[in-house]
Design a protein around this motif. Sequence first.
Motif, mmCIF file in Angstrom:
data_model
loop_
_atom_site.group_PDB
_atom_site.id
_atom_site.type_symbol
_atom_site.label_atom_id
_atom_site.label_comp_id
_atom_site.label_asym_id
_atom_site.label_seq_id
_atom_site.Cartn_x
_atom_site.Cartn_y
_atom_site.Cartn_z
ATOM 1 N N MET A 1 0.832 -1.201 0.000
ATOM 2 C CA MET A 1 0.000 0.000 0.000
ATOM 3 C C MET A 1 0.870 1.256 0.000
ATOM 4 N N ASP B 1 -2.212 4.985 -6.176
ATOM 5 C CA ASP B 1 -3.463 4.995 -5.420
ATOM 6 C C ASP B 1 -3.714 6.431 -4.976
ATOM 7 N N ASP C 1 -9.655 8.524 -7.963
ATOM 8 C CA ASP C 1 -8.395 7.934 -8.420
ATOM 9 C C ASP C 1 -7.995 8.393 -9.814
ATOM 10 N N ALA D 1 -5.567 3.602 5.163
ATOM 11 C CA ALA D 1 -6.263 2.573 4.380
ATOM 12 C C ALA D 1 -7.768 2.818 4.426
ATOM 13 N N ARG E 1 2.134 1.917 -3.410
ATOM 14 C CA ARG E 1 1.085 2.473 -4.289
ATOM 15 C C ARG E 1 0.905 3.968 -4.026
ATOM 16 N N ILE F 1 -9.300 5.655 4.848
ATOM 17 C CA ILE F 1 -9.657 6.834 4.051
ATOM 18 C C ILE F 1 -9.673 6.478 2.553
ATOM 19 N N THR F 2 -8.753 5.607 2.131
ATOM 20 C CA THR F 2 -8.764 5.223 0.707
ATOM 21 C C THR F 2 -10.041 4.431 0.377
ATOM 22 N N THR G 1 -12.033 13.894 0.955
ATOM 23 C CA THR G 1 -12.248 12.654 0.195
ATOM 24 C C THR G 1 -13.706 12.530 -0.240
ATOM 25 N N GLY H 1 -13.092 6.733 0.020
ATOM 26 C CA GLY H 1 -13.254 7.344 -1.312
ATOM 27 C C GLY H 1 -14.181 6.522 -2.189
ATOM 28 N N LYS H 2 -13.977 5.188 -2.172
ATOM 29 C CA LYS H 2 -14.813 4.288 -2.994
ATOM 30 C C LYS H 2 -16.248 4.243 -2.465
ATOM 31 N N SER I 1 -8.456 -0.955 -1.255
ATOM 32 C CA SER I 1 -8.513 0.141 -2.224
ATOM 33 C C SER I 1 -8.151 -0.345 -3.631
ATOM 34 N N ALA I 2 -7.055 -1.131 -3.707
ATOM 35 C CA ALA I 2 -6.616 -1.659 -5.011
ATOM 36 C C ALA I 2 -7.665 -2.608 -5.572
ATOM 37 N N GLU J 1 -14.599 15.177 -2.932
ATOM 38 C CA GLU J 1 -14.075 14.805 -4.252
ATOM 39 C C GLU J 1 -14.903 13.681 -4.868
ATOM 40 N N ALA J 2 -15.325 12.725 -4.012
ATOM 41 C CA ALA J 2 -16.130 11.602 -4.513
ATOM 42 C C ALA J 2 -17.465 12.110 -5.052
ATOM 43 N N THR K 1 -6.878 7.498 -4.133
ATOM 44 C CA THR K 1 -8.233 7.552 -3.582
ATOM 45 C C THR K 1 -8.311 8.476 -2.381
ATOM 46 N N TYR K 2 -7.188 8.601 -1.627
ATOM 47 C CA TYR K 2 -7.211 9.474 -0.443
ATOM 48 C C TYR K 2 -7.363 10.943 -0.837
ATOM 49 N N LEU K 3 -7.179 11.227 -2.140
ATOM 50 C CA LEU K 3 -7.396 12.604 -2.616
ATOM 51 C C LEU K 3 -8.825 12.788 -3.120
ATOM 52 N N GLY K 4 -9.621 11.755 -2.966
ATOM 53 C CA GLY K 4 -11.028 11.875 -3.340
ATOM 54 C C GLY K 4 -11.407 11.004 -4.507
ATOM 55 N N SER L 1 -16.795 13.889 -8.335
ATOM 56 C CA SER L 1 -16.548 12.994 -9.473
ATOM 57 C C SER L 1 -17.818 12.224 -9.848
ATOM 58 N N SER M 1 -10.685 -0.753 -6.857
ATOM 59 C CA SER M 1 -10.427 0.075 -8.043
ATOM 60 C C SER M 1 -10.505 -0.762 -9.323
#
Lengths: 224, 402
Positions: free
Chosen positions: A207, A216, A223, B208, A210, B210-211, B243, B214-215, B342-343, B246-247, A218-221, B250, B346
């Motif tokens: 992680m 990765d 991907d 982790a 990444r 927070i990532t 986060t 986002g999803k 997260s991976a 931004e989600a 995603t933590y910025l909102g 988007s 995605s």
Amino acid sequence: MKRTVPLLITGIVGTVLIVSVLIPPAQSLGEDFSLFFDIIAVFAFFLGGGNLFRIHLKKVFHRKEDYGFSIVTLVGFLVTLTIGLFKIGNPEGISGSITAAGSGLQTIFVSIITPLSSTMYALLAFYVASASYRAFRAKNREATILLVSAFVILLGRTPLGMMLTGWIPEQFSIFQIPNLAVWIMNSANLAGQRSILIGVGLGVVAMSLRLILGMDRTYLGSDK
Amino acid sequence: MRIASFGIFILLVFGCGLTALAQDDPIDMVESEIVLPAPASKVIALNHKYDIGEILDVSWESSTSDPELVFGYIIYRSEGDNKFDSVGAVLSKINSFSDEELIPGKSYNYQIGTIGASGVALSEPSEPAIPDWELFNLEMWNIALIGFIICGAVIAYIFSAKAGRKLFIRKIGGLEALEEAVGRATEMGRPILFIPGIQDMDDVQTLAAITILGKVARVVADYDSKIMMPVSRSLVMTSARETIKEAYLSAGRPDAYSDDMAYYVTDEQFGYVAAVNGLMVREKPATCLYLGAFFAESLILSETGNSIGAIQIAGTARPGQLPFFVAACDYTLIGEELFAASAYLSGDPKQLGSLKGQDLGKVVAMVAIVLGTLAATLASAWDIEIMQKFLDNVMLGIFSNH
């Protein structure tokens, strides 16, 4: 720009923190970055306090459902803040230590926060009982193994375990319940925990890579 | 009156002088019997390895006097001018000292003072030593090697996936259920509760969480559902807001975003638990997600969630809290699955490649465990010396923390 800067900061700080373990001259940089975090966290605390105040004030102002709880929160927040900031009741005065014995803040901590925290913690005993009841029902093979292991450990940690199996001869002492409990904890349980920790370590490495490589985001909102 | 005062003054002066003279005699007597302890010997100052050139390690051979008569040692330092100043002291059982905050490249000498009942006996000065720095910490070679292999494997698989190679990743039940859980909350018209643990942003588990947020926030925005995120750290609140915002952006629904979705409660562990439990009982969220670093509150939260009939997905890297989540939640992400989430979510081949790279690390760990177990069994059961040497020199050399 909004994305590039955070990505650059993440990449540089992450790389420096990894490298600082192996390169002694970079060690102080690693420590400095940790200090930066503490400084940012202190400023963020103002945001947190302000947010708490704003949200509950809004709730009281608009007479939203259960706004009574918000009044309690606001009163608690303001009273503690005032007593702490002005060191009210501090025997050493305004220049004394904030944790001085007999100070107002210390009294709040000892007389209100500690008993309330202990009360919440005490609830755990009842939750452990209800969760154990569900987990230990022998509905399949795994649950049955769990039930038997738990039973052995419970017995092994009480004098009853030795009373029941103390007669087993010395050469078969591993079958005495207290010894079985120790074996389960030190061998089977520890092996399981370590395997999880190895997986965690590898997961953290992947992680981190990444994030450092900017894959990765995603933590910025998002991907993108 | 004046004459009387002067007389008293003269008497006092003479009195003091006589007392001092009277005390001088016995001191002279004792001095003639003073026996200082034997001084420390073989004082050596050496450069401290793998620092930034600010430390010298001083060691010496203890005094040969009766240990009960030696109280300790004073360390004196000279900067090459034979003027020795005290820089520290240690108890009599200790015979080493690390002198810190020195100037790199400068020469220093040391002398050790042995403290006895009758005074301090000085040793011979040490040879001059110069603190120096090293570029690489060679003691960490094994960490560097293992890190290089694992990082190399992760990067190699990332490139391999980028080149279009198909990778098999096993299904993770908890993550497969995530969308279904959000959908269920939407259908029921009830909110989703997201708890990112109780640690700050410097904890990798919070990162982790927070990532994954986002999803989750993206699915919530798509379904027009509602997310509640009480947090126990201010910095987590600001990160979470960004986060979620931004989600929503988007997802093309910036209007639906509100700052109140993620809000700060308290840093106090059980105060936070009380607030979240109250929220659960009042709002009755249909889905509860506990992802991050948890401690004693794990079971209190998940049992409360269970009592309100919420579908619960938990994930933590703390082995001590996993059994509680397994007992109380519908799905649990165990250890590495939290970091893989997260991976995995995605679906990006490059990110999935990094998951595959972890497997090489697992292979290294498995081989080491099997070899170590075999060697230890053979060494202890049949007393095979070569196996003991293999354990001590190879296995511990590579896998122990220096």
